[in-house]
Design a protein around this motif. Structure first.
Motif, PDB file in Angstrom:
ATOM      1  N   VAL B 614      26.205 -46.820  78.912  1.00 26.77           N
ATOM      2  CA  VAL B 614      26.451 -47.948  78.011  1.00 26.77           C
ATOM      3  C   VAL B 614      25.292 -48.948  78.087  1.00 26.77           C
ATOM      4  CG1 VAL B 614      27.994 -49.871  77.512  1.00 26.77           C
ATOM      5  CG2 VAL B 614      28.940 -47.650  78.168  1.00 26.77           C
ATOM      6  N   ALA B 615      24.914 -49.318  79.311  1.00 28.38           N
ATOM      7  CA  ALA B 615      23.825 -50.278  79.478  1.00 28.38           C
ATOM      8  C   ALA B 615      22.524 -49.727  78.896  1.00 28.38           C
ATOM      9  CB  ALA B 615      23.647 -50.588  80.961  1.00 28.38           C
ATOM     10  N   GLN B 616      22.299 -48.428  79.137  1.00 32.15           N
ATOM     11  CA  GLN B 616      21.078 -47.802  78.632  1.00 32.15           C
ATOM     12  C   GLN B 616      21.034 -47.810  77.106  1.00 32.15           C
ATOM     13  OE1 GLN B 616      18.445 -45.647  80.282  1.00 32.15           O
ATOM     14  NE2 GLN B 616      18.863 -47.067  81.940  1.00 32.15           N
ATOM     15  N   LEU B 617      22.219 -47.566  76.505  1.00 27.69           N
ATOM     16  CA  LEU B 617      22.281 -47.619  75.042  1.00 27.69           C
ATOM     17  C   LEU B 617      21.889 -49.008  74.549  1.00 27.69           C
ATOM     18  CD1 LEU B 617      25.426 -45.693  73.747  1.00 27.69           C
ATOM     19  CD2 LEU B 617      23.025 -45.191  73.318  1.00 27.69           C
ATOM     20  N   GLY B 618      22.371 -50.018  75.283  1.00 28.21           N
ATOM     21  CA  GLY B 618      22.044 -51.400  74.917  1.00 28.21           C
ATOM     22  C   GLY B 618      20.548 -51.624  74.941  1.00 28.21           C
TER      23      GLY B 618
END
Lengths: 260, 701
Positions: B614-618
């Motif tokens: 999720v953080a990486q997608l951000g």
């Protein structure tokens, strides 16, 4: 029989060895006989010739020997004599296997039939008399090692009585209602039986044996798991679970005494 | 410690080496702890995942080294535990073996003693739990039994430490005068003895066997057709064919003469010998057939109540492990966040360097990533220790075996599967309770398919972003269900290909219920957790640094990031890094399953831990590090992907390996790199194939 009776002690040994080898592989090779009796091959050949002359074996040079009908009878008698003496030495006098074997070889040629019969009868008596039996013989072994010890005499006699009553009960029970054979998975919770045998081989059988599923052991089915498969049994005082498929490999014997 | 080890005993006399043998549930570990106190060392036997515990104690002027053998019922080659136990006795030839026996279950426990006796090592029997035996009304004439078996017998109550001094003294006495503890061996009857003598004679004349005193044992094993012993002898003997042809002839001869397998005959004689001895020396005064344990069992494995109670217990285990761990996990995270900030603060603003980034994002992040698992692992091991020590674990397997057997697994596989919903890492560790290696590896390999808690944020991000409210809950269930179905199918597949073979027998003791002692439970828990930290931890830290390098280097050229806001700069940097390049490179392949380079790159970064996805997608979408509740991220995602793509992304995340910690744990628990490699490659391929099918069919519709 007369030609067997006249055999020398050595020839008797040869005849027995040949008989055993024949039983194991159908024929006796010179090398095998030599190995067994720890003698040289040439000695064997001489002995074989002599046995063949007496009509006890079929033998031609470089061929394995086999027994004739007379030879087989003679060997049986000799083997039997040897076995009786050896068993007496190990089972009644609790001597070690090696000593027994050595002495049996010597004694079998010197002993008269009458004495032999008595020895057999005596061994049978000692092993089956309620006052004797395996424990009594064990006691003798202890005596040989440690000398006299009269402290346990009372307990020992008590045990004899207990054993006697138990065997009476069991034999009565089997006389009254014939026992039925079933597999363990067919029993219902609360049923009791005795283990008769395990039908399967391999890992399952080995594991069952290790866990105490051995012949004659009483077993009770306690319950079936809620989903219907593994079952729980009580054996040797503890709880064991096993799948029905595994229980199906165990044949049990149910006698009326146990179902009642 | 090392100094002491070198000096070898206080008076210079050699140390005494003792091996502690015994059945599972005989209280062996309690005796081991009572003997050695805190001076223990836990490790693994090479090649197998059997724990090896060593400890020592001093008594009088002697130092005694104790090795705790795995608990076994027998010395057949049934399980790795049994092989290890007998290898230690034969190869390390300890000065004596101490056999711990549950005195309330004498006959079955003595079965192992009859086999130990054949190994011709001096033997001491410990009759443990004599209090339980007395309560059950057994009167044991110890002196008489000791005389019958020709071994010293010490009575103990392990958890109250009764009889320990006497045991220590007996160990010393026997070590000084081993002749006093030459145990009696079972006489197998004339026929078997004759065959044994033949085999022993051949073995002796061959000269290839090192353990001359144990020849009788070897001969017995050969007659029992023990494959492991046979294989071993094939290597050692000068003329194995000669010995084996005698063995085969003997086996055939016995089968013909007595009509039974020698294996069966030998077991018959052993148990016969034991029951003879027990009849003479043990009297049962109370005819109480229903123990407390039976009464508990009446309720706990009851036809009606059994399953509800089981589900309640599992709920408690789950709760204990994951809920109680939440707080300490939070503290650990906070601690490491604080450490990152502090360390980052060493560099004045504007002078950030690669070293700072590596320390903060690579090392501290990596160590934190390992330590954050510690609370879950400690609590899981606590739960397992309680379940095992109390005796409930065996009942759980008893209850669930029907279901698990259907997919070719053992009843005990259920608990790891259940824990898998929380976290795959402790679940893999929980497979230790499985005896059979095939069952254990199968469970380990399919466990990642059970959707773990770390994947929930991914679903929580995508499902509300793409699907209408009424479809959300069924969809989430659906994803979990797909995981379960795939796990079952894969388990079946593995059991019929790679791990083909008879399913492990379910012949299992249901030990009496016991109150777990705090001491042994805590020791157990701590030992295992520490072992995990030490072994898997290093690998995980190394992986973290590697992943940091992959997502940070090479740097984007100065002019590309100049003038961008920090979020866009981070996105550009990631796109320039090795991970970003791999993402770009894989795009043509991943396009077929609904991924673009951004999701692919995020996926690579998420190998550290799934929730990082999720953080990486951000970052990759230039929104910055956000969580699954982030509305701007959902907005962007909605713009860039279709619902079908979203579903495929979730599906891929579900099936592919959750994280590097899983891989490291599988390595650690399976004892080889082969299995984690298979897990990684296999599951990735499976994920690709399944997602490919879904995406392509979905596109057609």
């Amino acid at each position: 029989m007369s030609n067997v009776a006249a055999l020398s002690a050595q020839l008797e040994d040869y005849l027995e060895s040949i008989a055993r080898l024949c039983r194991e592989s159908g024929e006796a090779h010179v090398q095998e006989i030599a190995d067994r009796l720890s003698v040289h091959k040439s000695t064997v050949t001489a002995a074989l010739r002599s046995l063949a002359e007496k009509g006890l074996i079929h033998y031609r040079a470089y061929r394995p020997a086999t027994l004739t009908v007379t030879g087989r009878k003679g060997a049986k008698e000799g083997v039997r004599r040897h076995e009786v003496i050896r068993q007496f030495l190990t089972d009644v006098l609790v001597l070690d296997a090696e000593t027994a074997e050595r002495n049996a070889c010597e004694l079998e040629h010197a002993i008269e039939k009458k004495v032999l019969d008595r020895l057999m009868a005596y061994a049978d008596f000692v092993q089956n008399c309620p006052r004797g039996g395996a424990k009594w013989i064990h006691g003798f072994e202890h005596y040989c090692r440690e000398g006299r010890d009269s402290d346990r005499c009372e307990r020992c006699v008590e045990l004899c009585l207990e054993d006697l009553r138990r065997t009476r009960r069991v034999s009565n029970a089997t006389k009254q209602g014939e026992s039925r054979m079933q597999t363990l998975d067919q029993l219902k919770p609360g049923d009791r039986a005795r283990i008769a045998r395990i039908e399967r081989k391999g890992a399952v059988s080995r594991r069952l044996l290790d866990m105490g599923i051995v012949r004659g052991t009483p077993v009770e089915v306690v319950k079936v798991a809620p989903l219907g498969d593994p079952v729980e049994v009580k054996i040797k005082g503890y709880s064991l679970s096993l799948r029905k498929a595994e229980a199906a490999a165990v044949t049990v014997e149910i006698s009326d005494e146990e179902t009642s | 410690m090392s100094e002491e080890r070198q000096s070898g005993g206080k008076t210079g006399r050699g140390r005494i080496r003792v091996a502690l043998a015994g059945n599972p549930n005989s209280g062996k570990t309690t005796i081991f702890n009572a003997l050695t106190g805190a001076r223990q060392h836990v490790g693994n036997y090479p090649g197998v995942t059997v724990e090896r515990k060593e400890g020592r104690f001093c008594h009088g002027d002697r130092t005694v080294d104790v090795v705790d053998l795995p608990g076994t019922y027998s010395l057949t080659a049934y399980s790795p535990e049994e092989v290890v136990a007998r290898d230690v006795i034969i190869e390390e030839s300890p000065d004596l073996v101490v056999h711990v026996i549950d005195a309330s279950n004498l006959e079955r426990n003595l079965y192992l003693a009859t086999q130990l006796a054949e190994l011709s090592v001096p033997l001491v029997l410990v009759f443990n739990m004599t209090d339980v035996a007395q309560a059950r009304g057994y009167e044991i004439d110890i002196a008489h039994l000791s005389e019958l078996l020709r071994v010293p017998i010490v009575q103990t109550v392990g958890h109250r430490r009764e009889g320990m001094e006497e045991l220590k003294q007996t160990i010393l006495d026997v070590a000084n005068d081993p002749a006093g503890a030459k145990p009696a061996t079972v006489h197998y009857g004339a026929d078997i003895e004759r065959e044994l003598a033949k085999i022993v004679k051949l073995l002796k004349s061959d000269g290839g066997c090192p353990s001359v005193p144990g020849l009788r044992w070897l001969a017995t094993k050969l007659l029992e057709n023990d494959e492991v012993v046979r294989e071993e002898l094939k290597k050692q003997l000068g003329d194995p064919a000669r010995v084996f042809s005698q063995v085969d002839a003997s086996r055939q001869h016995l089968e013909r003469e007595i009509g039974d397998d020698p294996e069966v005959l030998i077991a018959d004689h052993r148990y016969g010998y034991i029951s003879g001895a027990c009849q003479e020396a043990v009297r049962s005064t109370v005819e109480s057939r229903h123990t407390i344990s039976d009464r508990i069992d009446f309720v706990v494995t009851n036809r009606v109540l059994g399953l509800p109670i089981f589900l309640l217990m599992m709920y408690l285990v789950f709760k204990l492990t994951f809920t109680l761990a939440e707080a300490p996990m939070g503290w650990t995270e906070a601690l490491f966040a604080w450490m990152s900030k502090t360390v980052a603060g060493f560099w004045p603003a504007g002078s950030e360097s690669a070293l700072q980034s590596m320390l903060v994002d690579g090392v501290i992040g990596g160590v934190g990533g390992v330590l954050v698992f510690l609370p879950v692992i400690v609590l899981l091991f606590l739960a397992i220790a309680i379940l095992e020590d109390s005796g409930y674990m065996a009942r759980a397997a008893f209850l669930m075996d029907r279901v698990m057997h259907k997919i070719g697994l053992h009843g005990k596989s259920f608990i790891p599967m259940l824990l898998g919903f929380g976290c795959t890492v402790p679940a893999i560790m929980a497979t230790r309770t499985l005896e059979n290696r095939r069952d254990r590896l199968t469970t380990m390999l399919v466990l990642p398919l059970i959707s773990c808690g770390a994947r929930l944020p991914i679903y929580a991000l995508f499902i509300p972003a793409f699907f209408p409210k009424r479809a959300q809950a069924p969809l989430l269930w659906g994803i979990y269900l797909i995981g379960i179905v795939l796990a079952v199918l894969l388990a079946k597949l593995l059991r019929s290909t790679l791990f083909r073979g008879e399913t492990a027998p379910f012949v299992m003791e249901l030990p009496p219920y016991r109150m777990p002692t705090i001491r042994s439970t805590l020791t157990h828990m701590w030992e295992r957790a520490w072992l995990f930290l030490r072994k898997a931890g290093t690998v995980i830290v190394a992986f973290s640094v590697l992943l940091w390098v992959l997502t940070s280097y090479p740097k984007a050229p100065e002019e590309n990031v100049r003038g961008l806001d920090p979020q866009q700069a981070a996105s550009t940097e990631l796109s320039y890094s090795v991970a970003g390049r791999i993402g770009h490179g894989l795009e043509p392949v991943m396009e077929n399953v609904g991924f673009d380079w951004k999701t692919t790159t995020a996926m690579i970064g998420a190998f550290a831990a799934k929730e990082i996805f999720v953080a990486q997608l951000g970052i990759v979408h230039a929104i910055g590090e956000v969580d699954e509740e982030s509305l701007p991220l959902r907005e962007v995602l909605r713009r860039e992907y279709t619902p079908l793509q979203a579903f495929c992304i979730m599906l891929f995340c579900l099936i592919s390996v959750p994280c590097m910690v899983t891989i490291a744990t599988t390595w650690r628990e399976s004892g080889s790199w082969k299995w984690p490699a298979l897990q990684l490659v296999g599951l990735t391929v499976l994920a690709y194939v399944v997602t490919f099918a879904v995406y392509q069919i979905g596109m057609l519709l």
